[in-house]
Design a protein around this motif. Structure first.
Motif, PDB file in Angstrom:
ATOM      1  N   THR A 199       0.778  -1.240   0.000  1.00  0.00           N
ATOM      2  CA  THR A 199       0.000   0.000   0.000  1.00  0.00           C
ATOM      3  C   THR A 199       0.810   1.290   0.000  1.00  0.00           C
ATOM      4  O   THR A 199       0.214   2.365  -0.133  1.00  0.00           O
ATOM      5  CB  THR A 199      -0.900   0.036   1.245  1.00  0.00           C
ATOM      6  N   GLY A 200       2.136   1.220   0.173  1.00  0.00           N
ATOM      7  CA  GLY A 200       2.888   2.461   0.329  1.00  0.00           C
ATOM      8  C   GLY A 200       2.294   3.292   1.449  1.00  0.00           C
ATOM      9  O   GLY A 200       2.010   2.784   2.534  1.00  0.00           O
ATOM     10  N   ASP A 201       2.081   4.572   1.180  1.00  0.00           N
ATOM     11  CA  ASP A 201       1.463   5.467   2.170  1.00  0.00           C
ATOM     12  C   ASP A 201       0.062   5.899   1.739  1.00  0.00           C
ATOM     13  O   ASP A 201      -0.415   6.975   2.117  1.00  0.00           O
ATOM     14  CB  ASP A 201       2.332   6.714   2.379  1.00  0.00           C
ATOM     15  N   ALA A 202      -0.601   5.079   0.923  1.00  0.00           N
ATOM     16  CA  ALA A 202      -1.948   5.417   0.446  1.00  0.00           C
ATOM     17  C   ALA A 202      -2.879   5.687   1.626  1.00  0.00           C
ATOM     18  O   ALA A 202      -2.856   4.968   2.626  1.00  0.00           O
ATOM     19  CB  ALA A 202      -2.497   4.293  -0.415  1.00  0.00           C
ATOM     20  N   GLU A 203      -3.696   6.725   1.482  1.00  0.00           N
ATOM     21  CA  GLU A 203      -4.603   7.117   2.549  1.00  0.00           C
ATOM     22  C   GLU A 203      -6.035   6.678   2.231  1.00  0.00           C
ATOM     23  O   GLU A 203      -6.306   6.056   1.200  1.00  0.00           O
ATOM     24  CB  GLU A 203      -4.511   8.626   2.771  1.00  0.00           C
ATOM     25  N   GLU A 204      -6.947   7.024   3.127  1.00  0.00           N
ATOM     26  CA  GLU A 204      -8.328   6.536   3.021  1.00  0.00           C
ATOM     27  C   GLU A 204      -8.976   6.886   1.686  1.00  0.00           C
ATOM     28  O   GLU A 204      -9.751   6.104   1.137  1.00  0.00           O
ATOM     29  CB  GLU A 204      -9.168   7.095   4.175  1.00  0.00           C
ATOM     30  N   ILE A 205      -8.641   8.051   1.125  1.00  0.00           N
ATOM     31  CA  ILE A 205      -9.234   8.458  -0.149  1.00  0.00           C
ATOM     32  C   ILE A 205      -8.919   7.443  -1.251  1.00  0.00           C
ATOM     33  O   ILE A 205      -9.759   7.134  -2.091  1.00  0.00           O
ATOM     34  CB  ILE A 205      -8.742   9.882  -0.545  1.00  0.00           C
ATOM     35  N   VAL A 206      -7.706   6.895  -1.229  1.00  0.00           N
ATOM     36  CA  VAL A 206      -7.317   5.908  -2.241  1.00  0.00           C
ATOM     37  C   VAL A 206      -7.904   4.541  -1.907  1.00  0.00           C
ATOM     38  O   VAL A 206      -8.306   3.789  -2.803  1.00  0.00           O
ATOM     39  CB  VAL A 206      -5.784   5.831  -2.362  1.00  0.00           C
ATOM     40  N   GLU A 207      -7.951   4.202  -0.629  1.00  0.00           N
ATOM     41  CA  GLU A 207      -8.593   2.948  -0.232  1.00  0.00           C
ATOM     42  C   GLU A 207     -10.031   2.900  -0.744  1.00  0.00           C
ATOM     43  O   GLU A 207     -10.470   1.888  -1.316  1.00  0.00           O
ATOM     44  CB  GLU A 207      -8.571   2.820   1.295  1.00  0.00           C
ATOM     45  N   THR A 208     -10.764   4.012  -0.569  1.00  0.00           N
ATOM     46  CA  THR A 208     -12.151   4.089  -1.026  1.00  0.00           C
ATOM     47  C   THR A 208     -12.232   4.003  -2.545  1.00  0.00           C
ATOM     48  O   THR A 208     -13.094   3.316  -3.110  1.00  0.00           O
ATOM     49  CB  THR A 208     -12.793   5.406  -0.548  1.00  0.00           C
ATOM     50  N   GLU A 209     -11.303   4.676  -3.197  1.00  0.00           N
ATOM     51  CA  GLU A 209     -11.240   4.674  -4.667  1.00  0.00           C
ATOM     52  C   GLU A 209     -11.075   3.255  -5.199  1.00  0.00           C
ATOM     53  O   GLU A 209     -11.754   2.845  -6.156  1.00  0.00           O
ATOM     54  CB  GLU A 209     -10.066   5.553  -5.088  1.00  0.00           C
ATOM     55  N   VAL A 210     -10.184   2.491  -4.577  1.00  0.00           N
ATOM     56  CA  VAL A 210      -9.924   1.127  -5.036  1.00  0.00           C
ATOM     57  C   VAL A 210     -11.111   0.215  -4.747  1.00  0.00           C
ATOM     58  O   VAL A 210     -11.474  -0.639  -5.569  1.00  0.00           O
ATOM     59  CB  VAL A 210      -8.626   0.584  -4.393  1.00  0.00           C
ATOM     60  N   ILE A 211     -11.750   0.383  -3.595  1.00  0.00           N
ATOM     61  CA  ILE A 211     -12.947  -0.403  -3.284  1.00  0.00           C
ATOM     62  C   ILE A 211     -14.016  -0.189  -4.351  1.00  0.00           C
ATOM     63  O   ILE A 211     -14.667  -1.128  -4.818  1.00  0.00           O
ATOM     64  CB  ILE A 211     -13.492  -0.040  -1.887  1.00  0.00           C
ATOM     65  N   ARG A 212     -14.176   1.061  -4.788  1.00  0.00           N
ATOM     66  CA  ARG A 212     -15.208   1.394  -5.781  1.00  0.00           C
ATOM     67  C   ARG A 212     -14.938   0.796  -7.150  1.00  0.00           C
ATOM     68  O   ARG A 212     -15.844   0.650  -7.955  1.00  0.00           O
ATOM     69  CB  ARG A 212     -15.346   2.919  -5.886  1.00  0.00           C
ATOM     70  N   THR A 213     -13.682   0.440  -7.421  1.00  0.00           N
ATOM     71  CA  THR A 213     -13.378  -0.199  -8.714  1.00  0.00           C
ATOM     72  C   THR A 213     -13.873  -1.636  -8.747  1.00  0.00           C
ATOM     73  O   THR A 213     -13.964  -2.240  -9.826  1.00  0.00           O
ATOM     74  CB  THR A 213     -11.863  -0.209  -9.004  1.00  0.00           C
ATOM     75  N   GLY A 214     -14.175  -2.191  -7.590  1.00  0.00           N
ATOM     76  CA  GLY A 214     -14.617  -3.576  -7.525  1.00  0.00           C
ATOM     77  C   GLY A 214     -13.480  -4.586  -7.596  1.00  0.00           C
ATOM     78  O   GLY A 214     -13.716  -5.792  -7.741  1.00  0.00           O
ATOM     79  N   ALA A 215     -12.250  -4.121  -7.493  1.00  0.00           N
ATOM     80  CA  ALA A 215     -11.095  -5.015  -7.582  1.00  0.00           C
ATOM     81  C   ALA A 215     -11.045  -5.976  -6.396  1.00  0.00           C
ATOM     82  O   ALA A 215     -11.474  -5.635  -5.286  1.00  0.00           O
ATOM     83  CB  ALA A 215      -9.810  -4.193  -7.627  1.00  0.00           C
ATOM     84  N   GLU A 216     -10.531  -7.163  -6.645  1.00  0.00           N
ATOM     85  CA  GLU A 216     -10.327  -8.130  -5.565  1.00  0.00           C
ATOM     86  C   GLU A 216      -9.254  -7.603  -4.615  1.00  0.00           C
ATOM     87  O   GLU A 216      -8.186  -7.172  -5.048  1.00  0.00           O
ATOM     88  CB  GLU A 216      -9.887  -9.472  -6.152  1.00  0.00           C
ATOM     89  N   LEU A 217      -9.538  -7.627  -3.324  1.00  0.00           N
ATOM     90  CA  LEU A 217      -8.603  -7.088  -2.338  1.00  0.00           C
ATOM     91  C   LEU A 217      -8.224  -8.084  -1.252  1.00  0.00           C
ATOM     92  O   LEU A 217      -7.295  -7.824  -0.481  1.00  0.00           O
ATOM     93  CB  LEU A 217      -9.197  -5.840  -1.677  1.00  0.00           C
ATOM     94  N   SER A 218      -8.904  -9.203  -1.164  1.00  0.00           N
ATOM     95  CA  SER A 218      -8.637 -10.146  -0.080  1.00  0.00           C
ATOM     96  C   SER A 218      -7.175 -10.587  -0.115  1.00  0.00           C
ATOM     97  O   SER A 218      -6.589 -10.781  -1.174  1.00  0.00           O
ATOM     98  CB  SER A 218      -9.549 -11.359  -0.195  1.00  0.00           C
ATOM     99  N   ALA A 219      -6.595 -10.722   1.067  1.00  0.00           N
ATOM    100  CA  ALA A 219      -5.172 -11.075   1.137  1.00  0.00           C
ATOM    101  C   ALA A 219      -4.843 -11.711   2.478  1.00  0.00           C
ATOM    102  O   ALA A 219      -5.495 -11.438   3.494  1.00  0.00           O
ATOM    103  CB  ALA A 219      -4.303  -9.840   0.928  1.00  0.00           C
ATOM    104  N   ASP A 220      -3.818 -12.549   2.461  1.00  0.00           N
ATOM    105  CA  ASP A 220      -3.314 -13.140   3.699  1.00  0.00           C
ATOM    106  C   ASP A 220      -2.488 -12.130   4.487  1.00  0.00           C
ATOM    107  O   ASP A 220      -2.506 -12.131   5.715  1.00  0.00           O
ATOM    108  CB  ASP A 220      -2.438 -14.354   3.374  1.00  0.00           C
TER     109      ASP A 220
END
Length: 297
Positions: A199-220
């Protein structure tokens, strides 16, 4: 008249030449320091993917071993460049096939010029964000010296390593952000049924942006965004990733008071095991598509 004794001078010169000789031999790898049992043990583990979160204090540097490829994400501050170079050398890294810079803040770019100069380089990627700093100039000078150009990262890019291993670039998805932190690409490395999210230093605005793309995010394993700052690690993002482990790259007693106790508590609420480099040193995982296992104690 007594004859002058040249013995002390001869001994001094001999010692000086010996020291210089040892330095040269070490520098060129003709002789070297024996590897620790920990390094030997980690190298002996037969996993197609190993991820090293290198302990460099308050900063990021991550080595990813994928099959026969070596990938580096970030290079901490300038003062930690030699630590990174030594760490990579200990694991027999001679070439960095891919190098990613998440964003041009000092705790991510500071040592990049020195690290690039120390190894053979394949391709270099970063978001399209420039800051006029000495570190940025050292990095670009090193790339020019190596005959390499900067390639720009954008959401939607993909890197594939064989049939079942791929690295998806999920951000940035905008042309510009007010805070350089938010150029940090959120990246998901998947290996069969396993995954790591960086994630580098990505903040909540980018987290929300990525969620809205519908991309798979699940991870170990999740690399804690922004070193566990309250600007990141939103509840919806953590729920989407649902990690078993969260790695926080931090330094004991750092000036930023990171990680935030509030965020550490949030990690606990979702049931993740939080690992801090300030407590454990460098943290290494192995993955084979069926399981992810910590390789450091």
């Amino acid at each position: 008249m007594k004859k002058r004794s040249y013995l002390p001078m001869i001994l001094f010169v001999t010692m000086l030449i010996s020291l210089v000789g040892i330095y040269v031999l070490l520098d060129y790898g003709i002789v070297g320091v024996e590897k620790s049992s920990e390094v030997t043990r980690i190298q002996s583990v037969n996993k197609p993917v190993k991820v090293h979160f290198i302990d460099i204090g308050q900063g990021d540097s991550i080595l990813i071993e994928v099959l026969d490829k070596k990938i580096l994400i970030d290079a901490g501050e300038k003062e930690h460049a030699q630590t990174i170079i030594d760490y990579l050398g200990t694991y027999d890294v001679e070439k960095l096939d891919l190098v990613f810079l998440t964003h041009p803040h000092e705790d991510h770019i500071g040592g990049m010029g020195e690290v690039l100069s120390a190894f053979e380089i394949g391709e270099f990627y970063m978001p399209e964000k420039e800051l006029v700093t000495r570190s940025y100039q050292r990095m670009t000078d090193a790339l020019i010296e190596k005959g390499k150009t900067i390639k720009y990262l954008k959401g939607g890019m993909k890197f594939e390593f064989g049939e079942t291993i791929k690295l998806d670039i999920l951000s940035p998805n905008k042309e510009s952000y007010m805070n350089p932190n938010n150029y940090s690409p959120i990246m998901r490395l998947s290996i069969g049924n396993n995954a790591f999210v960086f994630t580098g230093d990505a903040e909540e605005i980018v987290e929300t942006e990525v969620i809205r793309t519908g991309a798979e995010l699940s991870a170990d394993v999740l690399k804690a965004p922004h070193h566990g700052s309250k600007t990141s690690s939103s509840v919806p993002f953590l729920e989407k990733v649902s990690p078993t482990y969260i790695v926080v790259t931090s330094e004991l007693g750092n000036d930023h008071n990171l990680p935030s106790p509030e965020i550490l508590e949030r990690y606990g609420v979702i049931g993740a095991r939080t690992l801090l480099t300030e407590e454990m040193g460098s943290i290494v995982f192995g993955a084979d598509g069926k399981e992810v296992i910590p390789l450091t104690n």
